[in-house]
Every structure is written in C-alpha cells, then in structure tokens.
Design a protein around this motif. Structure first.
Motif, PDB file in Angstrom:
ATOM      1  N   ALA A  81      -9.247  -4.422  25.747  1.00  0.00           N
ATOM      2  CA  ALA A  81      -8.630  -3.789  26.906  1.00  0.00           C
ATOM      3  C   ALA A  81      -7.492  -2.862  26.509  1.00  0.00           C
ATOM      4  CB  ALA A  81      -8.109  -4.861  27.861  1.00  0.00           C
ATOM      5  N   VAL A  82      -7.283  -1.880  27.391  1.00  0.00           N
ATOM      6  CA  VAL A  82      -6.176  -0.939  27.278  1.00  0.00           C
ATOM      7  C   VAL A  82      -5.449  -0.963  28.617  1.00  0.00           C
ATOM      8  CG1 VAL A  82      -5.555   1.505  27.079  1.00  0.00           C
ATOM      9  CG2 VAL A  82      -7.387   0.568  25.650  1.00  0.00           C
ATOM     10  N   MET A  83      -4.115  -1.045  28.558  1.00  0.00           N
ATOM     11  CA  MET A  83      -3.307  -0.975  29.777  1.00  0.00           C
ATOM     12  C   MET A  83      -2.464   0.283  29.702  1.00  0.00           C
ATOM     13  SD  MET A  83      -1.354  -3.609  32.139  1.00  0.00           S
ATOM     14  CE  MET A  83      -1.992  -4.952  31.275  1.00  0.00           C
ATOM     15  N   ILE A  84      -2.363   0.948  30.860  1.00  0.00           N
ATOM     16  CA  ILE A  84      -1.612   2.191  30.952  1.00  0.00           C
ATOM     17  C   ILE A  84      -0.613   2.053  32.089  1.00  0.00           C
ATOM     18  CG2 ILE A  84      -1.817   4.664  31.438  1.00  0.00           C
ATOM     19  CD1 ILE A  84      -4.704   4.446  30.339  1.00  0.00           C
ATOM     20  N   SER A  85       0.612   2.567  31.886  1.00  0.00           N
ATOM     21  CA  SER A  85       1.611   2.509  32.958  1.00  0.00           C
ATOM     22  C   SER A  85       2.594   3.657  32.839  1.00  0.00           C
ATOM     23  CB  SER A  85       2.377   1.196  32.912  1.00  0.00           C
ATOM     24  OG  SER A  85       3.366   1.176  33.940  1.00  0.00           O
ATOM     25  N   ALA A  86       3.005   4.166  33.994  1.00  0.00           N
ATOM     26  CA  ALA A  86       4.035   5.196  34.041  1.00  0.00           C
ATOM     27  C   ALA A  86       5.423   4.585  33.826  1.00  0.00           C
ATOM     28  CB  ALA A  86       3.989   5.923  35.377  1.00  0.00           C
ATOM     29  N   ASN A  87       5.532   3.271  33.984  1.00  0.00           N
ATOM     30  CA  ASN A  87       6.820   2.602  33.846  1.00  0.00           C
ATOM     31  C   ASN A  87       6.682   1.415  32.896  1.00  0.00           C
ATOM     32  OD1 ASN A  87       9.361   1.612  34.098  1.00  0.00           O
ATOM     33  ND2 ASN A  87       9.274   1.285  36.308  1.00  0.00           N
ATOM     34  N   GLU A  90       8.448  -2.064  33.295  1.00  0.00           N
ATOM     35  CA  GLU A  90       7.951  -2.923  34.353  1.00  0.00           C
ATOM     36  C   GLU A  90       6.829  -3.853  33.867  1.00  0.00           C
ATOM     37  OE1 GLU A  90       7.351  -1.247  38.489  1.00  0.00           O
ATOM     38  OE2 GLU A  90       5.390  -0.931  37.578  1.00  0.00           O
ATOM     39  N   VAL A  91       6.100  -3.424  32.857  1.00  0.00           N
ATOM     40  CA  VAL A  91       4.932  -4.164  32.395  1.00  0.00           C
ATOM     41  C   VAL A  91       5.306  -5.457  31.694  1.00  0.00           C
ATOM     42  CG1 VAL A  91       2.914  -4.088  30.885  1.00  0.00           C
ATOM     43  CG2 VAL A  91       3.539  -2.079  32.225  1.00  0.00           C
ATOM     44  N   GLY A  92       6.290  -5.423  30.820  1.00  0.00           N
ATOM     45  CA  GLY A  92       6.653  -6.613  30.059  1.00  0.00           C
ATOM     46  C   GLY A  92       5.589  -6.932  29.025  1.00  0.00           C
ATOM     47  N   PRO A  93       5.594  -8.146  28.493  1.00  0.00           N
ATOM     48  CA  PRO A  93       4.597  -8.497  27.476  1.00  0.00           C
ATOM     49  C   PRO A  93       3.184  -8.532  28.072  1.00  0.00           C
ATOM     50  CG  PRO A  93       6.026 -10.372  27.972  1.00  0.00           C
ATOM     51  CD  PRO A  93       6.505  -9.216  28.789  1.00  0.00           C
ATOM     52  N   THR A  94       2.233  -8.082  27.292  1.00  0.00           N
ATOM     53  CA  THR A  94       0.846  -8.083  27.755  1.00  0.00           C
ATOM     54  C   THR A  94       0.064  -9.178  27.043  1.00  0.00           C
ATOM     55  OG1 THR A  94       0.206  -6.472  26.072  1.00  0.00           O
ATOM     56  CG2 THR A  94       0.857  -5.597  28.226  1.00  0.00           C
TER      57      THR A  94
END
Length: 118
Positions: A81-87, A90-94
């Motif tokens: 998986a790949v996670m993408i975020s503008a912030n 806010e995501v923290g550890p994945t």
C-alpha cells in the motif's frame, strides 16, 4: 496485452479529479486501474476484484486511509500500500510496509516505487 495479466492497482481518493489523473497516468504506464471515491467503495471494489496494491488518500469523509488499509489488511494480510496526504503531520505513524508520499506527489516517482513493490 491481456488486461488480466496486468498488475492491478486500486486508487482511493474522495476527489474525482485526483482519481481520474491517477487512473489515466497509471493506465498509460501499463497497469490495470480501479478507482474508488470512498473507503466503503474501496472495500466493495476489493471484494469484487482484489488489487495487487492500493494507493489511498489519508483524509477522506467517513473512513480515512489508515482505517481503510487496516480493514483491507484484515482481508489480505501484507497487502502492499501507498498512502498520500496533503497534511503529513495529521497522518502520524502508518501501518507496516505502507509507503507514504506527501501531496502533491510526483507520479513518476510513485511509479518507480510501485515497480519495487510489485
């Protein structure tokens, strides 16, 4: 080439324009792409046609990307998986083995990483 032999990517983003850009670019690069616009749609799409890798936005209404990946990994442990975020803050550890990219993401660099994941 027979589409069934192509690596399948599920793109999940609540913004239709983003989904469209990813779908077009990744298709041109030789992948079979499905797009979902919510976590629930992604779960349905996964059950109907499991992908080889998931690319998801983090911030979406209802179910965020982290929760989606946890639910997908309950169905298929170790799903790339790949996670993408503008912030990113806010995501923290994945989850383990989730590659993270801040928006805007370079699609060229993303494809390079996908090739190592698949």
């Amino acid at each position: 080439m027979d589409d069934s032999k192509l690596k399948h990517i599920l793109v999940v983003d609540d913004e239709e324009a983003v989904g469209y850009v990813f779908e077009r670019y990744l298709s041109i690069k030789g992948y079979r792409v499905s797009v979902a616009y919510s976590g629930e749609q992604a779960l349905d799409a996964f059950r109907a046609d499991a992908p080889d890798v998931v690319i998801t936005d983090y911030k979406m209404p209802g179910m965020n990307g982290d929760e989606l990946l946890r639910r997908l990994r309950a169905l298929q442990p170790g799903l790339p998986a790949v996670m993408i975020s503008a912030n990113p803050i806010e995501v923290g550890p994945t989850l383990e083995q989730v590659r993270f990219f801040p928006k805007p993401v370079s699609l060229e660099i993303l494809v390079e990483h996908l090739e190592t994941m698949l």
